[in-house]
Design a protein around this motif. Structure first.
Motif, PDB file in Angstrom:
ATOM      1  N   LEU A 199       0.825  -1.153   0.031  1.00 47.49           N
ATOM      2  CA  LEU A 199       0.185  -0.066  -0.049  1.00 47.49           C
ATOM      3  C   LEU A 199       0.883   1.350   0.044  1.00 47.49           C
ATOM      4  O   LEU A 199       0.789   2.260  -0.613  1.00 47.49           O
ATOM      5  CB  LEU A 199      -0.967   0.013   1.163  1.00 47.49           C
ATOM      6  CG  LEU A 199      -2.318  -0.760   0.911  1.00 47.49           C
ATOM      7  CD1 LEU A 199      -2.814  -0.747   2.630  1.00 47.49           C
ATOM      8  CD2 LEU A 199      -3.189  -0.113   0.031  1.00 47.49           C
ATOM      9  N   ASP A 200       1.791   1.323   0.697  1.00 53.68           N
ATOM     10  CA  ASP A 200       2.906   2.403   0.952  1.00 53.68           C
ATOM     11  C   ASP A 200       3.482   2.714  -0.488  1.00 53.68           C
ATOM     12  O   ASP A 200       3.652   3.779  -1.019  1.00 53.68           O
ATOM     13  CB  ASP A 200       3.708   2.137   2.111  1.00 53.68           C
ATOM     14  CG  ASP A 200       3.220   2.323   3.529  1.00 53.68           C
ATOM     15  OD1 ASP A 200       2.142   2.839   3.376  1.00 53.68           O
ATOM     16  OD2 ASP A 200       3.986   2.104   4.470  1.00 53.68           O
ATOM     17  N   GLN A 237       2.284   1.973  -3.534  1.00 55.02           N
ATOM     18  CA  GLN A 237       1.317   2.131  -4.269  1.00 55.02           C
ATOM     19  C   GLN A 237       0.691   3.497  -4.289  1.00 55.02           C
ATOM     20  O   GLN A 237      -0.064   3.858  -5.114  1.00 55.02           O
ATOM     21  CB  GLN A 237       0.414   1.145  -4.667  1.00 55.02           C
ATOM     22  CG  GLN A 237       0.888  -0.098  -5.240  1.00 55.02           C
ATOM     23  CD  GLN A 237       1.680  -0.091  -6.390  1.00 55.02           C
ATOM     24  OE1 GLN A 237       1.136   0.499  -7.437  1.00 55.02           O
ATOM     25  NE2 GLN A 237       2.943  -0.904  -6.566  1.00 55.02           N
ATOM     26  N   GLN A 238       0.741   4.211  -2.984  1.00 53.33           N
ATOM     27  CA  GLN A 238      -0.047   5.313  -2.713  1.00 53.33           C
ATOM     28  C   GLN A 238       0.052   6.216  -3.660  1.00 53.33           C
ATOM     29  O   GLN A 238      -0.802   6.834  -3.871  1.00 53.33           O
ATOM     30  CB  GLN A 238       0.609   5.759  -1.203  1.00 53.33           C
ATOM     31  CG  GLN A 238      -0.379   6.395  -0.686  1.00 53.33           C
ATOM     32  CD  GLN A 238      -0.215   6.476   1.065  1.00 53.33           C
ATOM     33  OE1 GLN A 238       0.928   6.353   1.579  1.00 53.33           O
ATOM     34  NE2 GLN A 238      -0.911   7.165   1.787  1.00 53.33           N
ATOM     35  N   TRP A 283      -2.477   5.548  -6.815  1.00 59.15           N
ATOM     36  CA  TRP A 283      -3.663   5.351  -6.554  1.00 59.15           C
ATOM     37  C   TRP A 283      -4.191   6.302  -5.444  1.00 59.15           C
ATOM     38  O   TRP A 283      -3.735   6.074  -4.490  1.00 59.15           O
ATOM     39  CB  TRP A 283      -3.950   3.971  -6.457  1.00 59.15           C
ATOM     40  CG  TRP A 283      -3.491   2.973  -7.465  1.00 59.15           C
ATOM     41  CD1 TRP A 283      -2.381   2.230  -7.263  1.00 59.15           C
ATOM     42  CD2 TRP A 283      -3.982   2.626  -8.775  1.00 59.15           C
ATOM     43  NE1 TRP A 283      -2.208   1.541  -8.529  1.00 59.15           N
ATOM     44  CE2 TRP A 283      -3.116   1.611  -9.257  1.00 59.15           C
ATOM     45  CE3 TRP A 283      -4.967   3.224  -9.366  1.00 59.15           C
ATOM     46  CZ2 TRP A 283      -3.401   1.224 -10.476  1.00 59.15           C
ATOM     47  CZ3 TRP A 283      -5.296   2.662 -10.672  1.00 59.15           C
ATOM     48  CH2 TRP A 283      -4.418   1.799 -11.268  1.00 59.15           C
ATOM     49  N   LEU A 306      -5.270   5.490  -1.243  1.00 58.42           N
ATOM     50  CA  LEU A 306      -4.833   4.240  -0.507  1.00 58.42           C
ATOM     51  C   LEU A 306      -4.377   4.429   0.803  1.00 58.42           C
ATOM     52  O   LEU A 306      -4.178   3.580   1.700  1.00 58.42           O
ATOM     53  CB  LEU A 306      -3.646   3.623  -1.307  1.00 58.42           C
ATOM     54  CG  LEU A 306      -4.044   3.030  -2.701  1.00 58.42           C
ATOM     55  CD1 LEU A 306      -2.688   2.235  -3.234  1.00 58.42           C
ATOM     56  CD2 LEU A 306      -5.023   1.990  -2.665  1.00 58.42           C
ATOM     57  N   GLY A 307      -4.029   5.652   1.162  1.00 57.80           N
ATOM     58  CA  GLY A 307      -3.474   6.223   2.524  1.00 57.80           C
ATOM     59  C   GLY A 307      -4.675   5.962   3.583  1.00 57.80           C
ATOM     60  O   GLY A 307      -4.152   5.622   4.731  1.00 57.80           O
ATOM     61  N   GLU A 308      -5.992   6.182   3.172  1.00 54.25           N
ATOM     62  CA  GLU A 308      -6.893   5.807   4.282  1.00 54.25           C
ATOM     63  C   GLU A 308      -6.776   4.274   4.627  1.00 54.25           C
ATOM     64  O   GLU A 308      -7.061   4.065   5.728  1.00 54.25           O
ATOM     65  CB  GLU A 308      -8.520   6.261   3.669  1.00 54.25           C
ATOM     66  CG  GLU A 308      -9.381   5.736   4.536  1.00 54.25           C
ATOM     67  CD  GLU A 308     -10.669   5.967   3.917  1.00 54.25           C
ATOM     68  OE1 GLU A 308     -11.689   5.449   4.563  1.00 54.25           O
ATOM     69  OE2 GLU A 308     -11.037   6.384   2.731  1.00 54.25           O
ATOM     70  N   SER A 312      -4.276   2.449   4.739  1.00 53.02           N
ATOM     71  CA  SER A 312      -3.114   2.280   5.483  1.00 53.02           C
ATOM     72  C   SER A 312      -3.358   2.734   6.838  1.00 53.02           C
ATOM     73  O   SER A 312      -3.245   2.119   7.928  1.00 53.02           O
ATOM     74  CB  SER A 312      -1.843   3.108   5.012  1.00 53.02           C
ATOM     75  OG  SER A 312      -1.458   2.268   3.833  1.00 53.02           O
ATOM     76  N   GLU A 313      -3.984   4.031   7.131  1.00 54.85           N
ATOM     77  CA  GLU A 313      -4.358   4.612   8.317  1.00 54.85           C
ATOM     78  C   GLU A 313      -5.254   3.551   9.175  1.00 54.85           C
ATOM     79  O   GLU A 313      -5.348   3.415  10.511  1.00 54.85           O
ATOM     80  CB  GLU A 313      -5.259   5.759   7.891  1.00 54.85           C
ATOM     81  CG  GLU A 313      -4.321   6.860   7.717  1.00 54.85           C
ATOM     82  CD  GLU A 313      -5.073   8.166   7.335  1.00 54.85           C
ATOM     83  OE1 GLU A 313      -6.256   8.365   7.730  1.00 54.85           O
ATOM     84  OE2 GLU A 313      -4.608   8.864   6.275  1.00 54.85           O
ATOM     85  N   ARG A 328     -10.831   1.609  -5.722  1.00 54.34           N
ATOM     86  CA  ARG A 328      -9.695   2.549  -5.806  1.00 54.34           C
ATOM     87  C   ARG A 328      -8.772   2.673  -6.828  1.00 54.34           C
ATOM     88  O   ARG A 328      -8.323   3.672  -7.535  1.00 54.34           O
ATOM     89  CB  ARG A 328      -9.259   2.923  -4.376  1.00 54.34           C
ATOM     90  CG  ARG A 328     -10.201   3.170  -3.479  1.00 54.34           C
ATOM     91  CD  ARG A 328      -9.991   4.485  -2.689  1.00 54.34           C
ATOM     92  NE  ARG A 328     -11.212   4.882  -1.967  1.00 54.34           N
ATOM     93  CZ  ARG A 328     -11.072   4.992  -0.687  1.00 54.34           C
ATOM     94  NH1 ARG A 328      -9.917   4.740   0.071  1.00 54.34           N
ATOM     95  NH2 ARG A 328     -12.070   5.215  -0.059  1.00 54.34           N
ATOM     96  N   GLN A 329      -8.586   1.488  -7.216  1.00 55.42           N
ATOM     97  CA  GLN A 329      -7.589   0.951  -8.293  1.00 55.42           C
ATOM     98  C   GLN A 329      -8.297   0.929  -9.767  1.00 55.42           C
ATOM     99  O   GLN A 329      -7.652   0.650 -10.770  1.00 55.42           O
ATOM    100  CB  GLN A 329      -6.928  -0.320  -8.367  1.00 55.42           C
ATOM    101  CG  GLN A 329      -5.858  -0.221  -7.189  1.00 55.42           C
ATOM    102  CD  GLN A 329      -4.948  -1.480  -6.981  1.00 55.42           C
ATOM    103  OE1 GLN A 329      -5.373  -2.663  -6.601  1.00 55.42           O
ATOM    104  NE2 GLN A 329      -3.654  -1.631  -7.162  1.00 55.42           N
TER     105      GLN A 329
END
Length: 192
Positions: free
Chosen positions: A53-54, A56-57, A60, A63-65, A67-68, A177-178
């Motif tokens: 996720l980090d 690919q952030q 796209w 994606l940060g959401e 990860s959070e 999201r992707q």
């Protein structure tokens, strides 16, 4: 948790037993050790998902959401493993289950209802979320097996159950999201 490892190998487990924090020695295939191992595997797979996720952030948005929401789960899984290793230790709180439920509800509102069964895949991220989901189910089963022998706090079992739900919804959200279509299951054709 003031005790830290200064030496990695001790040779005390070479005969097939391991020690618990309460001083007991149990076989390495004891249900408690099996449960700890599955939780550890889940945490490792989740770490892989978070690393991806980090990476690919930037490609796209949104994606940060994920990860959070998912990053604290690694810490809570470590807490859960601590509770399994030290039966008197209690770290996992019911509010963590509520935190997962809130994320599930928020993400499901964005996704809408599931129309059909979906298969794991579509991208590495989506597939890895499904690997984590299935590993969460493995951990839940192992903890349930332990629970039949030695009672666990209900929060532990509920947390793993809700985490697997969260990871399923996360996989669907990743597809959205992707901008990837979910891979719908197609039943085998009946024999002619």
């Amino acid at each position: 948790m003031g005790k830290r490892l200064s030496k990695i190998y001790t040779r005390t487990g070479d005969a097939g037993e391991t020690g618990l924090a309460d001083g007991r020695r149990v076989p390495k295939d004891h249900p408690r050790i099996e449960a700890m191992g599955e939780v550890d595997s889940l945490n490792s797979q989740l770490g892989l998902l978070l690393a991806e996720l980090d990476e690919q952030q930037g490609r796209w948005p949104g994606l940060g959401e994920l990860s959070e929401i998912l990053a604290p789960c690694q810490h809570r899984l470590f807490d859960l493993g601590g509770e399994l290793a030290m039966p008197a230790y209690q770290a996992l709180e019911a509010r963590e289950i509520a935190r997962l439920e809130a994320a599930i509800d928020r993400w499901n509102a964005e996704l809408g209802p599931l129309q059909d069964f979906i298969l794991p895949g579509g991208s590495r991220l989506i597939a890895q979320a499904h690997v984590c989901r299935s590993q969460a189910r493995n951990a839940e089963r192992r903890c349930q097996q332990l629970n039949t022998v030695e009672a666990l706090r209900p929060e532990l079992l509920a947390y793993l159950n809700r985490l697997s739900d969260l990871l399923f919804v996360a996989a669907r959200l990743l597809a959205r999201r992707q901008d990837r279509a979910e891979i719908l299951w197609r039943a085998a054709s009946p024999p002619a």
